[in-house]
Write a protein that holds these residues in place. Sequence first.
Motif, PDB file in Angstrom:
ATOM      1  N   GLY A   1       0.877  -0.905  -0.037  1.00 45.90           N
ATOM      2  CA  GLY A   1       0.149   0.130   0.286  1.00 45.90           C
ATOM      3  C   GLY A   1       0.714   0.820  -0.090  1.00 45.90           C
ATOM      4  O   GLY A   1       0.554   2.222  -0.816  1.00 45.90           O
ATOM      5  N   ARG A   2       1.977   0.935   0.661  1.00 47.34           N
ATOM      6  CA  ARG A   2       2.859   2.381   1.484  1.00 47.34           C
ATOM      7  C   ARG A   2       3.647   2.490  -0.665  1.00 47.34           C
ATOM      8  O   ARG A   2       3.856   3.752  -1.119  1.00 47.34           O
ATOM      9  CB  ARG A   2       3.474   2.383   1.792  1.00 47.34           C
ATOM     10  CG  ARG A   2       4.694   3.726   2.316  1.00 47.34           C
ATOM     11  CD  ARG A   2       5.361   3.353   3.826  1.00 47.34           C
ATOM     12  NE  ARG A   2       4.073   3.013   4.734  1.00 47.34           N
ATOM     13  CZ  ARG A   2       4.269   2.908   5.979  1.00 47.34           C
ATOM     14  NH1 ARG A   2       5.843   2.858   6.670  1.00 47.34           N
ATOM     15  NH2 ARG A   2       3.879   3.381   7.013  1.00 47.34           N
ATOM     16  N   HIS A   3       4.298   1.574  -0.297  1.00 47.08           N
ATOM     17  CA  HIS A   3       5.201   1.760  -1.936  1.00 47.08           C
ATOM     18  C   HIS A   3       4.320   1.803  -3.524  1.00 47.08           C
ATOM     19  O   HIS A   3       5.421   1.710  -4.418  1.00 47.08           O
ATOM     20  CB  HIS A   3       6.495   0.386  -1.722  1.00 47.08           C
ATOM     21  CG  HIS A   3       6.910   0.562  -0.063  1.00 47.08           C
ATOM     22  ND1 HIS A   3       7.073  -0.800   0.238  1.00 47.08           N
ATOM     23  CD2 HIS A   3       7.781   1.476   0.164  1.00 47.08           C
ATOM     24  CE1 HIS A   3       7.678   0.609   1.154  1.00 47.08           C
ATOM     25  NE2 HIS A   3       7.784   1.152   1.134  1.00 47.08           N
ATOM     26  N   GLN A   4       3.124   1.156  -3.461  1.00 47.87           N
ATOM     27  CA  GLN A   4       2.506   1.460  -4.469  1.00 47.87           C
ATOM     28  C   GLN A   4       3.113   2.457  -5.248  1.00 47.87           C
ATOM     29  O   GLN A   4       2.999   2.635  -6.538  1.00 47.87           O
ATOM     30  CB  GLN A   4       1.360   1.542  -4.508  1.00 47.87           C
ATOM     31  CG  GLN A   4       0.254   1.000  -5.696  1.00 47.87           C
ATOM     32  CD  GLN A   4       1.119   0.004  -6.390  1.00 47.87           C
ATOM     33  OE1 GLN A   4       1.460  -0.816  -5.821  1.00 47.87           O
ATOM     34  NE2 GLN A   4       0.429   0.169  -8.170  1.00 47.87           N
ATOM     35  N   ALA A   5       3.414   3.621  -4.661  1.00 48.20           N
ATOM     36  CA  ALA A   5       3.586   5.092  -4.719  1.00 48.20           C
ATOM     37  C   ALA A   5       4.442   4.867  -5.679  1.00 48.20           C
ATOM     38  O   ALA A   5       5.055   6.074  -7.112  1.00 48.20           O
ATOM     39  CB  ALA A   5       3.384   6.398  -3.765  1.00 48.20           C
TER      40      ALA A   5
END
Length: 91
Positions: A36-40
């Motif tokens: 969720g956090r690293h999808q950016a």
Amino acid sequence: MPLFLRMILPALSLAALSACDTTYAPTVSGTRCDPGRHQALVGRNIGEVILPPQLRYREIGPGQIVTRDYQPGRLNMYLDAKGWITRISCG
């Protein structure tokens, strides 16, 4: 040298040195893989990404052979031929 100059010169030197701070903030936070956090990261070029030093990761290029060892905290970044992140996964 006048007292005033002896007092002000060290302060000016410190101000000049603090302007040369070369630390960079990470692009994403987290010391373990978090989809969720690293999808950016998807859609960014690997050259512009700054990761936290504690985060284990690997860059996987097109056609690159990788080991199948599973490390749940490791971030896998899949790159295209020009270094753009096309997808991420944990493991």
